[in-house]
Structure formats: C-alpha cells, structure tokens
Motif scaffolding. Sequence first.
Motif, short mmCIF file in Angstrom:
data_model
loop_
_atom_site.label_atom_id
_atom_site.label_comp_id
_atom_site.label_asym_id
_atom_site.label_seq_id
_atom_site.Cartn_x
_atom_site.Cartn_y
_atom_site.Cartn_z
N MET A 79 13.32 55.01 53.83
CA MET A 79 13.90 53.46 54.32
C MET A 79 14.50 53.49 55.73
SD MET A 79 16.69 53.35 51.35
CE MET A 79 17.35 51.64 52.12
N GLN A 80 14.89 54.52 56.00
CA GLN A 80 15.81 54.51 57.32
C GLN A 80 14.94 54.39 58.31
OE1 GLN A 80 16.26 57.07 59.80
NE2 GLN A 80 17.67 55.77 60.87
N VAL A 94 17.90 49.87 46.12
CA VAL A 94 18.82 51.08 46.19
C VAL A 94 20.15 50.84 46.12
CG1 VAL A 94 19.17 53.27 47.77
CG2 VAL A 94 16.90 52.24 47.51
N ILE A 142 24.45 63.20 43.16
CA ILE A 142 23.08 62.58 43.24
C ILE A 142 22.17 62.49 42.04
CG2 ILE A 142 20.94 62.77 44.84
CD1 ILE A 142 22.54 63.07 46.99
N ALA A 243 20.02 62.54 52.62
CA ALA A 243 21.05 61.63 53.12
C ALA A 243 22.34 61.86 52.55
CB ALA A 243 20.30 60.01 52.82
N LEU A 293 20.40 59.66 65.44
CA LEU A 293 19.05 58.85 65.18
C LEU A 293 18.45 58.31 66.25
CD1 LEU A 293 20.39 57.58 61.63
CD2 LEU A 293 18.78 59.35 61.92
N ARG A 295 15.73 55.24 67.71
CA ARG A 295 14.77 53.88 67.65
C ARG A 295 13.60 54.08 68.67
NH1 ARG A 295 18.11 53.80 63.46
NH2 ARG A 295 19.54 51.95 63.24
N ILE A 348 25.87 51.23 61.86
CA ILE A 348 26.16 49.86 61.85
C ILE A 348 24.95 49.04 61.84
CG2 ILE A 348 26.45 49.58 64.44
CD1 ILE A 348 29.15 48.11 64.04
N THR A 350 21.81 46.58 60.06
CA THR A 350 20.85 46.55 59.06
C THR A 350 20.52 47.95 58.38
OG1 THR A 350 19.17 46.92 60.52
CG2 THR A 350 19.35 44.52 59.71
N PHE A 352 23.17 50.26 58.07
CA PHE A 352 24.50 50.84 57.71
C PHE A 352 24.30 51.53 56.54
CE2 PHE A 352 28.66 50.69 55.62
CZ PHE A 352 29.37 51.40 56.67
N LEU A 358 30.26 55.86 48.72
CA LEU A 358 30.57 56.94 47.99
C LEU A 358 30.68 58.12 48.63
CD1 LEU A 358 29.40 58.38 45.38
CD2 LEU A 358 27.04 58.58 46.59
C1 HEM Z 1 29.48 61.71 55.10
C2 HEM Z 1 28.39 61.36 54.61
C3 HEM Z 1 27.37 60.64 55.19
C4 HEM Z 1 27.01 59.99 56.73
C5 HEM Z 1 27.76 60.55 57.95
C6 HEM Z 1 25.96 59.41 56.79
C7 HEM Z 1 25.22 58.84 57.63
C8 HEM Z 1 24.31 57.77 57.61
C9 HEM Z 1 23.67 57.39 58.86
C10 HEM Z 1 23.93 57.32 60.47
C11 HEM Z 1 22.80 56.28 58.57
C12 HEM Z 1 21.64 55.40 59.36
C13 HEM Z 1 22.13 54.39 60.05
C14 HEM Z 1 20.85 53.78 60.97
O1 HEM Z 1 19.82 54.24 60.71
O2 HEM Z 1 21.43 53.03 61.86
C15 HEM Z 1 22.72 56.48 57.01
C16 HEM Z 1 21.76 55.47 56.11
C17 HEM Z 1 21.78 55.79 54.76
N1 HEM Z 1 22.56 56.83 54.19
FE1 HEM Z 1 24.14 57.66 54.62
N2 HEM Z 1 25.66 58.99 55.21
C18 HEM Z 1 26.32 59.75 54.50
C19 HEM Z 1 26.24 59.79 52.97
C20 HEM Z 1 25.33 59.05 52.33
C21 HEM Z 1 25.44 59.30 50.80
C22 HEM Z 1 26.35 60.06 49.90
C23 HEM Z 1 24.22 58.38 50.51
C24 HEM Z 1 23.60 58.56 49.19
C25 HEM Z 1 23.81 59.16 48.10
C26 HEM Z 1 23.64 58.10 51.71
C27 HEM Z 1 22.61 57.14 51.60
C28 HEM Z 1 22.17 56.47 52.78
C29 HEM Z 1 20.88 55.74 52.73
C30 HEM Z 1 20.26 55.41 51.43
C31 HEM Z 1 20.79 55.14 54.08
C32 HEM Z 1 19.64 54.27 54.35
C33 HEM Z 1 20.12 52.94 54.73
C34 HEM Z 1 19.02 52.02 55.26
O3 HEM Z 1 18.21 52.58 56.00
O4 HEM Z 1 18.97 50.86 55.13
N3 HEM Z 1 24.39 58.44 52.67
N4 HEM Z 1 23.88 57.18 56.56
#
Ligand code: HEM
Length: 423
Positions: A79-80, A94, A142, A243, A293, A295, A348, A350, A352, A358
């Motif tokens: 989804m990212q 989600v 998880i 993730a 990441l 784009r 930051i 859409t 985020f 968590l």
């Molecule tokens: C220190 C821990 C974490 C960091 C640094 C982090 C960082 C990020 C970043 C940078 C993005 C993408 C933003 C973008 O594409 O603009 C992201 C997306 C995401 N993260 Fe995390 N994350 C962390 C922990 C977690 C945890 C614990 C989960 C779930 C168990 C998680 C689930 C997701 C999901 C589902 C997305 C996709 C959101 C989307 O595409 O709409 N992340 N995360």
Amino acid sequence: MAASSSVTAFHSLRPPDGAFDEDAALATLRHEDPVHWEDPPGWWLITRHADVKHISRNPGIFSSRPRGPWHALESRFSMQADDGPTHRATRSVVSRAFTPRAVARLARSALAYTDEAIDGLITRGRCDIVEDIAIPVPMRVIADILGLESEMELFRAWTHTLTGAFQDDRTPDTARQQAAANDFSAYVRSVVRERSARPGEDLISAMLASEGEGVLQSFARDPLPGVPPGDGVLGFIAFLVAAGSETTRHGIAQGIRALLAWPGQHTLLRARPELMDSAVEEILRWTTPGRALRRTVMSTTELRGKTLRAGDSVVMLYRSANRDEEVFADPECFRVDRQPNEHLSFGIGTHFCLGANLARMELRVTLERILQRLPELRLDPDSPPRHFASSLVDGLASLPALFTPAGPDHGTRGGSSQGRTRL
Ligand code: HEM
C-alpha cells in the motif's frame, strides 16, 4: 554544483561503513545541491525538510506508484507503493488495527513481552539489545495484530528470511531460508482458509472481508522475495512485518545506543522521566530508522530551480530532512527535551505511517523498562555494535551491552519496585 566525492558516494545508498561520513555528505548536499541529480543510478536526491514535505503532500505530482525502472529503493509490493482510491480503501481497513483503543490494548502486550524478554536475561549481566529485546517485542506485537501468535517460531524464522532479503535485495539463497518461507506460507494459507470460514477480530480477517474492494491488490502486484506472486495476503503480511518490526527494532536499538553515547542526556532522562515522550521523538529524529523512500514524477515540475520531468524518480532522504538546519537548532545534538521536534521519520501526508502511535508506544515501553530494569547499562567494550546495511532502513544488527545482574530473587514481570510504566 561542485560534485564532491561525498556527494557521489551516495550512488548506491549504502549506509555508512566507517570510511564514509554520511551526515557530512548529507550536509554538503543540503547546502550545495539540495535537489541533486545522481546518474547513475538516475534519480533526484532530495535532502531538505521543506522539499520532502512538499513532495509527500503532493501525490498528484509525486506518485507513490513505481512507474520507472526498478531499483533497490522500491518498496514496490505494498500500500505504501499505491495511490488514489485503492490506496484509500486499503488504508481505511488497515487503520482499524491502529486506533487509540487498539494501541492501548497492545501496550499491555508490549509491556508483558518486554518484561518476559528482560526476565530471560536479567541474571546474566550481559545481553544483545537487538536480538534479546528489539527483535522479539515488535514482532510479537505484529503477530498479535495479525492473530498469528500461536506459531511464533515459524513467524520468527520467516522474519529472519525477510530481513536477509531486505539486507541485500536478493532472493533468499539458502535452503533453510527457503524452507522457512515455505513453512510460513503454508501456515498462512491454512490461517486464511480458517479465517475465511470463521472470521476473527484480527487484521487478516478484516483484509479478507474487504478483498472485493481491492484492498489486497497492491500487495499482490510484485511482492517480496520469498512471497509467491499474486499472493495478496502473504504480500500484506510481509509488508506489515517489514514496515512494523524492522523500523521499530532499529529505533529501540539505536535509541539505547544514543542514550549511552550521550551520558548527559541519559542522566537527564533518568532524573526527569516525564521527558520520555520528547525523548522518543528525539530518538525518532536522531536515528531516522526509515532512511529513504521514492516517488515518481507524474508531470513536469520545478523544484529549487531544477526541472523534474514526468517519469523521473525522486528519493526523499529522511535522515537529511531530520538534520536540516533550517528546521532544527543544533541538529547534530541529541537532546531528549527538544521542543518542537517536527521530524519526518514517519513521513507526512497521505502515506503518513499508520503505525506511528504504535511505534511510539513500543519505543516508550521498551526504553522505560530497559532503563528501569537493567541498571548501569553500558556498551560491551569487547564486542562493538554491528551496523545493519540496507537501502531502506538504518540500524543495528547487534548491540551487545553489559549491566549489573539481578540476584535470583529479582522477581518476574517487572514487579512494582522496579518502577512504573505508563500504559
Ligand atoms: C520507528 C518505527 C517506524 C518508522 C520510522 C516508520 C516509518 C514509515 C514511513 C516513512 C512510512 C511511509 C511514508 C510515505 O510513504 O510517505 C511508513 C508507512 C507505513 N507504516 Fe510505518 N514506520 C514505523 C513503524 C510502523 C509500525 C509499527 C507499523 C505497523 C505495525 C507501521 C505501518 C506502516 C504502514 C501500514 C504504512 C503505509 C501507510 C500508507 O501507505 O498509507 N509502521 N512508515
């Protein structure tokens, strides 16, 4: 632009290996060429906080869908890496697993898992923060979210396989790794059959129930090594594990390392535990577990005088954004009381991070318990930390540490005398 050797060293986006000072190279880019075309591999490197924000907030111009040639920086199976209606549909399903109520429930599990991990090592006087605490705690959380906790060993073996795949961007090459992936996918398929027939409260059941709305499509598109193509559920699990556990793992381990490297800040946090929330934000900024990441540019646009054309890749370097002097005073200083702290570690806009709260909770709980229960924690002088090399995440493969061991009557599960943890 003077293409200094530190700038060209970004070619492969390899993490620092001792010979290369990544922060110095990032500072050079920020000052000399903040929108820098690097060829090969042929992408724009974005290093300023304001530009990372601008790109993340304009998905119509900067698409998350990979449209150009693949390279190591793609998170291309999830989804990212999606936009528009299918991304929104997936995100709304989600996100149900990450409501404040759900995170509060998971906090109790995270505390129990942390205490269990510490109980297992507290009489030893030495541990590896990564292997003993930072890997198992987020992974078990998880597994809880997905309702897979009954097969922890399979889950753990498989996540090791995934980690290997992330580390060098290759298909797992040992028979053992492949066997772990096969065993785990067979297990997941049996879980999917069972949940299709009898849905539970877990996220896999919710995803299956919404499959018709296209929520699993983006995970099926082009999955990770070890995940058969077209398998949306397994692709989804692979994404969530990567993730949510890799990133948090490195945040916990690098957070402890930062506190040990800045003893004044460690002392301040012990004296003023109410600073834990701002300490967690500073750890997120300072360690930036997600390095970068990508784009794809959808229509020709200008950024700081440069023309970015449709089809170009842009790479957002979060670590650099988090050290941008235009936003952070003394960005090279680690300060547990830093306020404000507008770091971009969770992105930051859409996309985020859905797991942000968590992750914050997991960082707070594990750090609090480590600091409360492992007195006089220090690095092991005979065994230095090992860096974890990946283009997507930045962290540690091991963090050997010493502490004063507890006697046999130390009690279990962090008895009340060992300090309280907010849930
Ligand atoms: C220190 C821990 C974490 C960091 C640094 C982090 C960082 C990020 C970043 C940078 C993005 C993408 C933003 C973008 O594409 O603009 C992201 C997306 C995401 N993260 Fe995390 N994350 C962390 C922990 C977690 C945890 C614990 C989960 C779930 C168990 C998680 C689930 C997701 C999901 C589902 C997305 C996709 C959101 C989307 O595409 O709409 N992340 N995360």
